[in-house]
Design a protein around this motif. Sequence first.
Motif, PDB file in Angstrom:
ATOM      1  N   ARG A  51       0.858  -1.174   0.000  1.00 17.90           N
ATOM      2  CA  ARG A  51       0.000   0.000   0.000  1.00 17.90           C
ATOM      3  C   ARG A  51       0.903   1.235   0.000  1.00 17.90           C
ATOM      4  NH1 ARG A  51      -4.011   2.706   2.871  1.00 17.90           N
ATOM      5  NH2 ARG A  51      -2.887   2.575   4.834  1.00 17.90           N
ATOM      6  N   ALA A  52       0.870   1.983  -1.094  1.00 18.91           N
ATOM      7  CA  ALA A  52       1.781   3.112  -1.234  1.00 18.91           C
ATOM      8  C   ALA A  52       1.362   4.263  -0.326  1.00 18.91           C
ATOM      9  CB  ALA A  52       1.824   3.575  -2.684  1.00 18.91           C
ATOM     10  N   GLN A  53       2.292   4.833   0.388  1.00 15.89           N
ATOM     11  CA  GLN A  53       2.054   5.985   1.249  1.00 15.89           C
ATOM     12  C   GLN A  53       3.409   6.617   1.554  1.00 15.89           C
ATOM     13  OE1 GLN A  53       0.753   4.138   5.202  1.00 15.89           O
ATOM     14  NE2 GLN A  53       0.875   2.393   3.822  1.00 15.89           N
ATOM     15  N   GLY A 101       6.831   7.237   2.787  1.00 15.33           N
ATOM     16  CA  GLY A 101       7.809   6.322   3.361  1.00 15.33           C
ATOM     17  C   GLY A 101       7.611   4.866   2.968  1.00 15.33           C
ATOM     18  N   ARG A 102       6.548   4.584   2.186  1.00 12.22           N
ATOM     19  CA  ARG A 102       6.331   3.204   1.740  1.00 12.22           C
ATOM     20  C   ARG A 102       6.014   3.233   0.243  1.00 12.22           C
ATOM     21  NH1 ARG A 102       5.910  -1.108   4.467  1.00 12.22           N
ATOM     22  NH2 ARG A 102       5.323  -0.205   6.445  1.00 12.22           N
ATOM     23  N   TYR A 103       6.906   2.669  -0.525  1.00 14.52           N
ATOM     24  CA  TYR A 103       6.798   2.749  -1.978  1.00 14.52           C
ATOM     25  C   TYR A 103       6.828   1.349  -2.589  1.00 14.52           C
ATOM     26  CZ  TYR A 103       8.325   7.266  -0.338  1.00 14.52           C
ATOM     27  OH  TYR A 103       8.422   8.428   0.374  1.00 14.52           O
ATOM     28  N   ARG A 104       6.526   1.303  -3.882  1.00 13.08           N
ATOM     29  CA  ARG A 104       6.570   0.007  -4.573  1.00 13.08           C
ATOM     30  C   ARG A 104       7.926  -0.224  -5.232  1.00 13.08           C
ATOM     31  NH1 ARG A 104       0.210  -0.101  -6.564  1.00 13.08           N
ATOM     32  NH2 ARG A 104      -0.544  -0.483  -4.440  1.00 13.08           N
ATOM     33  N   GLN A 105       8.596   0.861  -5.555  1.00 13.09           N
ATOM     34  CA  GLN A 105      10.027   0.763  -5.835  1.00 13.09           C
ATOM     35  C   GLN A 105      10.720   1.658  -4.832  1.00 13.09           C
ATOM     36  OE1 GLN A 105      11.944   1.031  -9.794  1.00 13.09           O
ATOM     37  NE2 GLN A 105      13.196   2.647  -8.951  1.00 13.09           N
ATOM     38  N   PHE A 106      11.679   1.112  -4.103  1.00 10.28           N
ATOM     39  CA  PHE A 106      12.420   1.906  -3.127  1.00 10.28           C
ATOM     40  C   PHE A 106      13.869   1.449  -3.168  1.00 10.28           C
ATOM     41  CE2 PHE A 106      12.682  -1.563  -0.034  1.00 10.28           C
ATOM     42  CZ  PHE A 106      11.646  -2.377  -0.448  1.00 10.28           C
ATOM     43  N   PHE A 107      14.736   2.220  -2.535  1.00 13.04           N
ATOM     44  CA  PHE A 107      16.161   1.872  -2.560  1.00 13.04           C
ATOM     45  C   PHE A 107      16.601   1.381  -1.188  1.00 13.04           C
ATOM     46  CE2 PHE A 107      18.037   3.263  -6.613  1.00 13.04           C
ATOM     47  CZ  PHE A 107      16.907   3.785  -7.200  1.00 13.04           C
ATOM     48  N   GLN A 108      17.450   0.400  -1.213  1.00 12.21           N
ATOM     49  CA  GLN A 108      18.043  -0.077   0.038  1.00 12.21           C
ATOM     50  C   GLN A 108      19.556  -0.102  -0.103  1.00 12.21           C
ATOM     51  OE1 GLN A 108      16.521  -3.988   0.987  1.00 12.21           O
ATOM     52  NE2 GLN A 108      14.889  -3.161   2.263  1.00 12.21           N
ATOM     53  N   LEU A 162      16.344  -0.417  13.607  1.00  7.10           N
ATOM     54  CA  LEU A 162      16.575   0.986  13.916  1.00  7.10           C
ATOM     55  C   LEU A 162      15.355   1.756  13.420  1.00  7.10           C
ATOM     56  CD1 LEU A 162      19.112   2.598  14.987  1.00  7.10           C
ATOM     57  CD2 LEU A 162      19.408   3.335  12.624  1.00  7.10           C
ATOM     58  N   SER A 163      14.751   2.543  14.294  1.00  6.59           N
ATOM     59  CA  SER A 163      13.603   3.321  13.853  1.00  6.59           C
ATOM     60  C   SER A 163      13.823   4.787  14.195  1.00  6.59           C
ATOM     61  CB  SER A 163      12.326   2.790  14.504  1.00  6.59           C
ATOM     62  OG  SER A 163      12.493   2.757  15.893  1.00  6.59           O
ATOM     63  N   SER A 164      12.993   5.632  13.585  1.00 10.12           N
ATOM     64  CA  SER A 164      13.104   7.067  13.840  1.00 10.12           C
ATOM     65  C   SER A 164      11.737   7.634  14.178  1.00 10.12           C
ATOM     66  CB  SER A 164      13.673   7.782  12.609  1.00 10.12           C
ATOM     67  OG  SER A 164      13.413   9.174  12.708  1.00 10.12           O
ATOM     68  N   SER A 165      11.688   8.466  15.198  1.00 10.01           N
ATOM     69  CA  SER A 165      10.430   9.093  15.610  1.00 10.01           C
ATOM     70  C   SER A 165       9.955  10.118  14.581  1.00 10.01           C
ATOM     71  CB  SER A 165      10.620   9.777  16.967  1.00 10.01           C
ATOM     72  OG  SER A 165      11.685  10.705  16.875  1.00 10.01           O
ATOM     73  N   GLU A 166      10.819  10.445  13.602  1.00  5.93           N
ATOM     74  CA  GLU A 166      10.462  11.422  12.571  1.00  5.93           C
ATOM     75  C   GLU A 166       9.537  10.843  11.509  1.00  5.93           C
ATOM     76  OE1 GLU A 166      11.778  14.727  12.314  1.00  5.93           O
ATOM     77  OE2 GLU A 166      12.291  14.259  14.382  1.00  5.93           O
ATOM     78  N   LEU A 167       9.364   9.525  11.517  1.00  3.84           N
ATOM     79  CA  LEU A 167       8.751   8.871  10.353  1.00  3.84           C
ATOM     80  C   LEU A 167       7.281   8.505  10.496  1.00  3.84           C
ATOM     81  CD1 LEU A 167      11.671   6.563   9.155  1.00  3.84           C
ATOM     82  CD2 LEU A 167      10.896   8.708   8.172  1.00  3.84           C
ATOM     83  N   GLY A 168       6.668   8.749  11.640  1.00  5.50           N
ATOM     84  CA  GLY A 168       5.263   8.375  11.778  1.00  5.50           C
ATOM     85  C   GLY A 168       5.081   6.865  11.719  1.00  5.50           C
ATOM     86  N   ALA A 169       4.036   6.440  11.005  1.00  2.04           N
ATOM     87  CA  ALA A 169       3.689   5.014  11.013  1.00  2.04           C
ATOM     88  C   ALA A 169       4.787   4.134  10.407  1.00  2.04           C
ATOM     89  CB  ALA A 169       2.386   4.797  10.270  1.00  2.04           C
ATOM     90  N   GLN A 170       5.413   4.624   9.333  1.00  2.00           N
ATOM     91  CA  GLN A 170       6.487   3.842   8.683  1.00  2.00           C
ATOM     92  C   GLN A 170       7.807   4.141   9.377  1.00  2.00           C
ATOM     93  OE1 GLN A 170       3.748   2.463   7.069  1.00  2.00           O
ATOM     94  NE2 GLN A 170       3.578   4.625   6.589  1.00  2.00           N
ATOM     95  N   GLY A 199      16.528   1.520   4.405  1.00  2.00           N
ATOM     96  CA  GLY A 199      15.812   2.146   3.295  1.00  2.00           C
ATOM     97  C   GLY A 199      16.316   3.561   3.067  1.00  2.00           C
ATOM     98  N   ILE A 200      16.737   3.838   1.844  1.00  2.00           N
ATOM     99  CA  ILE A 200      17.321   5.153   1.537  1.00  2.00           C
ATOM    100  C   ILE A 200      16.280   6.267   1.700  1.00  2.00           C
ATOM    101  CG2 ILE A 200      18.521   6.537  -0.215  1.00  2.00           C
ATOM    102  CD1 ILE A 200      19.964   3.958   0.821  1.00  2.00           C
ATOM    103  N   GLU A 201      15.069   6.048   1.177  1.00  4.29           N
ATOM    104  CA  GLU A 201      14.055   7.104   1.259  1.00  4.29           C
ATOM    105  C   GLU A 201      13.755   7.435   2.715  1.00  4.29           C
ATOM    106  OE1 GLU A 201      13.795   4.380  -0.513  1.00  4.29           O
ATOM    107  OE2 GLU A 201      13.632   4.989  -2.611  1.00  4.29           O
ATOM    108  N   ARG A 202      13.695   6.403   3.560  1.00  2.00           N
ATOM    109  CA  ARG A 202      13.389   6.664   4.979  1.00  2.00           C
ATOM    110  C   ARG A 202      14.572   7.300   5.695  1.00  2.00           C
ATOM    111  NH1 ARG A 202       9.816   1.546   6.933  1.00  2.00           N
ATOM    112  NH2 ARG A 202       8.523   1.398   5.054  1.00  2.00           N
TER     113      ARG A 202
END
Length: 420
Positions: free
Chosen positions: A118-120, A122-129, A272-280, A309-312
């Motif tokens: 489900r695209a939103q 921080g969550r994509y169908r093509q993303f970079f890692q 590793l998570s970040s509080s800047e990112l909301g749900a994702q 994830g690069i975008e995140r």
Amino acid sequence: MSATTIRAPRGTLDLLGPAAAAHERVRARAAALFASAGYEQVETPIFEATELFVRGVGEATDIVEKEMYTFEDGSGRSLTLRPEGTAPVCRAYIEHGMHKRPAPVKLWYWGPFFRYERAQSGRYRQFFQVGAEAFGSADPALDAELIALLVSLAQELDVRGVTLRIASLGTSESRAAYREELRAFLRAHETELAPEVRARIDANPLRAFDAKDARTAAVMARAPLLLDRLSAADAEHFAAVRELLGEAHIAFEIDPRLVRGLDYYTRTVFELSSSELGAQSGVGGGGRYDRLIEQLGGPPTPAIGFAAGIERLLLASSAQPAAAALAPALYIAFGAGEPQGAERTRAFALWQEALAAGIAAQIELCGRSLKRALAHADRLGAPYVAILTGQQLALRDMRAGEQRQCSVRELLAAISGGER
Ligand code: ATP
Ligand code: MG
């Protein structure tokens, strides 16, 4: 009448100037970090045999159950756009006999990955890692090394609000008894569980800890915990990892409900998570997978890795992206506006000579009058403009506002000299 426009597929991003530069900056930072720790770069194909992910990621995972872009090629082979990097890197490790190299074999990778999600934001169908994998050592110091590299990468990129969570999943042997205990617990609470969790009680009971559903989460808050059931050897390994992280002043939380999405993990897992990112909120994660190489047909080989994830990383970073500087050192314009006679050929030759001499150069390609061409060169930030008029060549120094006739050789020498 104009044709209808075609838009990019949902969940994909076009990386325009500054965004592309930001990606490139992350890649460069990661490359330097991994090189300093002795990791070699590996690039695997964008598509692989579907079977690799079914076996390597696990049948009862979100990725294999519903997120893969799978297609048949012209000869009826089932191929899949890679949804993750570990299985392909393991495939390459086995295929190229890397177990014969001195251990540990340490690799890193970078590139696009594909998941039908489900695209939103921080969550994509093509993303970079970007990710790293290390093979051939069961030493807890290697677990700490990979975790430290992920944390360093986030630090270097100024990722804000970071939390590191770690846990141990034990070995598959020590997990077997626990899985039974958890299955029994889940069956006893079956009516309170989300349908997809219920469907996985047999195949993958641990994934129940990952469910977003509130009622399921309430049940799981009372579930027996794997961390309380670790074998002595697994507990010792986990304690050693924690001690090393403590020594390195890397802050972490122990999260007994951290299971991670992939089937293949053993012992240490981390996120590793970040509080800047909301749900994702997940920036990166990984873990040890001591049985995976065997499952993919290789020799028994302990291994561990992570992916971020690069975008995140960028969404959570405080660094502002800047476009690459493209100002030419030389702008080539025409005295009479539109090139006349052989002027176009001479301009093109001059452009090639300039590039060959290491001078960034651009030609006037839109028929601007000389006045407008000079204004355009100024806007681009070009310090020099070559003006071709018939057989004549002049060099204009934009800063000094001076202009003089010269040969091609003098022109190139003046610019090279001026830049020194
Ligand atoms: P999530 O819980 O957000 O679905 P995940 O557990 O599926 O993440 P991994 O498979 O561990 O993620 O991938 C590692 C990292 O890749 C994630 O931490 C995240 O930064 C990034 N990532 C995963 N899926 C996506 C996606 N669809 N779009 C953008 N980034 C993603
Ligand atoms: Mg996911």
